[in-house]
Design an enzyme around this catalytic site. Sequence first.
Site, PDB file in Angstrom:
ATOM      1  N   ASN A  10      62.657  86.473  47.775  1.00 55.97           N
ATOM      2  CA  ASN A  10      61.335  86.311  48.391  1.00 55.97           C
ATOM      3  C   ASN A  10      61.580  86.070  49.875  1.00 55.97           C
ATOM      4  O   ASN A  10      62.017  84.996  50.261  1.00 55.97           O
ATOM      5  CB  ASN A  10      60.624  85.115  47.745  1.00 55.97           C
ATOM      6  CG  ASN A  10      59.352  84.724  48.475  1.00 55.97           C
ATOM      7  OD1 ASN A  10      58.845  85.487  49.301  1.00 55.97           O
ATOM      8  ND2 ASN A  10      58.842  83.531  48.172  1.00 55.97           N
ATOM      9  N   TRP A  11      61.277  87.087  50.659  1.00 55.05           N
ATOM     10  CA  TRP A  11      61.583  86.980  52.089  1.00 55.05           C
ATOM     11  C   TRP A  11      60.556  86.164  52.861  1.00 55.05           C
ATOM     12  O   TRP A  11      60.756  85.882  54.044  1.00 55.05           O
ATOM     13  CB  TRP A  11      61.690  88.390  52.704  1.00 55.05           C
ATOM     14  CG  TRP A  11      62.999  89.066  52.422  1.00 55.05           C
ATOM     15  CD1 TRP A  11      64.070  88.547  51.746  1.00 55.05           C
ATOM     16  CD2 TRP A  11      63.378  90.388  52.826  1.00 55.05           C
ATOM     17  NE1 TRP A  11      65.096  89.463  51.715  1.00 55.05           N
ATOM     18  CE2 TRP A  11      64.693  90.602  52.370  1.00 55.05           C
ATOM     19  CE3 TRP A  11      62.737  91.410  53.531  1.00 55.05           C
ATOM     20  CZ2 TRP A  11      65.375  91.801  52.599  1.00 55.05           C
ATOM     21  CZ3 TRP A  11      63.411  92.599  53.755  1.00 55.05           C
ATOM     22  CH2 TRP A  11      64.718  92.788  53.296  1.00 55.05           C
ATOM     23  N   LYS A  12      59.445  85.837  52.244  1.00 53.74           N
ATOM     24  CA  LYS A  12      58.383  85.093  52.934  1.00 53.74           C
ATOM     25  C   LYS A  12      58.029  85.828  54.233  1.00 53.74           C
ATOM     26  O   LYS A  12      58.032  87.056  54.245  1.00 53.74           O
ATOM     27  CB  LYS A  12      58.818  83.648  53.169  1.00 53.74           C
ATOM     28  CG  LYS A  12      59.336  83.015  51.865  1.00 53.74           C
ATOM     29  CD  LYS A  12      59.532  81.555  51.920  1.00 53.74           C
ATOM     30  CE  LYS A  12      60.011  81.064  50.561  1.00 53.74           C
ATOM     31  NZ  LYS A  12      60.121  79.625  50.479  1.00 53.74           N
ATOM     32  N   GLU A  98      53.678  78.027  48.277  1.00 59.51           N
ATOM     33  CA  GLU A  98      53.146  78.081  49.651  1.00 59.51           C
ATOM     34  C   GLU A  98      51.723  78.634  49.658  1.00 59.51           C
ATOM     35  O   GLU A  98      50.893  78.229  50.476  1.00 59.51           O
ATOM     36  CB  GLU A  98      54.095  78.893  50.549  1.00 59.51           C
ATOM     37  CG  GLU A  98      55.330  78.066  50.908  1.00 59.51           C
ATOM     38  CD  GLU A  98      56.605  78.858  51.076  1.00 59.51           C
ATOM     39  OE1 GLU A  98      56.560  80.071  51.337  1.00 59.51           O
ATOM     40  OE2 GLU A  98      57.687  78.240  50.926  1.00 59.51           O
ATOM     41  N   GLU A 167      59.349  76.780  40.122  1.00 57.62           N
ATOM     42  CA  GLU A 167      59.818  76.389  41.445  1.00 57.62           C
ATOM     43  C   GLU A 167      59.282  75.004  41.784  1.00 57.62           C
ATOM     44  O   GLU A 167      58.153  74.868  42.261  1.00 57.62           O
ATOM     45  CB  GLU A 167      59.330  77.387  42.500  1.00 57.62           C
ATOM     46  CG  GLU A 167      59.796  78.806  42.265  1.00 57.62           C
ATOM     47  CD  GLU A 167      59.802  79.615  43.558  1.00 57.62           C
ATOM     48  OE1 GLU A 167      60.867  80.131  43.890  1.00 57.62           O
ATOM     49  OE2 GLU A 167      58.765  79.696  44.226  1.00 57.62           O
ATOM     50  N   SER A 212      65.927  76.468  46.626  1.00 62.22           N
ATOM     51  CA  SER A 212      67.260  76.220  47.184  1.00 62.22           C
ATOM     52  C   SER A 212      68.403  76.816  46.373  1.00 62.22           C
ATOM     53  O   SER A 212      69.483  76.233  46.298  1.00 62.22           O
ATOM     54  CB  SER A 212      67.474  74.714  47.399  1.00 62.22           C
ATOM     55  OG  SER A 212      66.535  74.217  48.336  1.00 62.22           O
ATOM     56  N   GLY A 233      64.706  82.281  48.149  1.00 61.89           N
ATOM     57  CA  GLY A 233      64.076  82.396  49.465  1.00 61.89           C
ATOM     58  C   GLY A 233      65.129  82.568  50.545  1.00 61.89           C
ATOM     59  O   GLY A 233      65.665  83.659  50.756  1.00 61.89           O
TER      60      GLY A 233
END
Length: 254
Positions: A10-12, A98, A167, A212, A233
């Site tokens: 997940n590159w955000k 998020e 998560e 993490s 991430g």
Amino acid sequence: MAEKLLIAGNWKMHKTPAQTEEFFKEFLPLIEGINNVEILICPPFVSIPSAVEATNNSYVKIGAQNCYFEKEGSFTGEVSPVMLKEVGCKYVIIGHSERRHLFGESDELINKKVISALEEGLKVILCVGETLQERESGLTFTVVETQLKLGLSGVEDNLDRIEIAYEPVWAIGTGVPAQPEEAQEVHRFIYQKLGELNPKKADQVRVLYGGSVKPSNAEAILSQPHIKGVLVGGASLKPDSFAQIVRIGSQLSG
Ligand code: PGA
């Protein structure tokens, strides 16, 4: 019984289209020949076409990080599942913490998105997880169960096209993951609840761990019996660290 482990990035809000192209130039040779795990990258919307093009001749799949639930209309700033499908997405992440906590997404909204994405033929990664305060108040299982049940309401028959990402919010981006056994306990609970929703299809769901994950802890995490993949991430942004996690998954599947 389910499939391969799913190793998802997940590159955000990271990587432009040009940076995406560069990433894959480095990343693809590092994972060449690996086909015993499923590899997924979810770039920001505008970088999806570059990612799809770069991965055309590989096993890597591309997904999105969010979507809206309508097909089209006056919804300024939103992107629909139909659009994601057309540009080559196979998956969409829904309900990431998020989105829940920074953008105020409710379980009801998340459920509408899940339904709509499935209708368009996308696979869904539904994220669930408790905050630190909820964990410290002993609410972990209650929170996870509520998010799961409300998020999956009405799509219990489609569990074969849904993955769950557990998560814990306190482990995301903090460098401090849940202890593997601690995560395993919640994963086992999630499978139990999925079994109550649909006993026939619960074991087709992959419950991923996120928070993490890095090359140094991926093996311990992926060795847990109810952890069927990871959602990564920060460590998915560097070709070598994400490739290392993919290789760990592949070796464990080997
Ligand atoms: P992280 O993020 O690996 O940087 O903790 C995981 C996620 O939010 O999906």
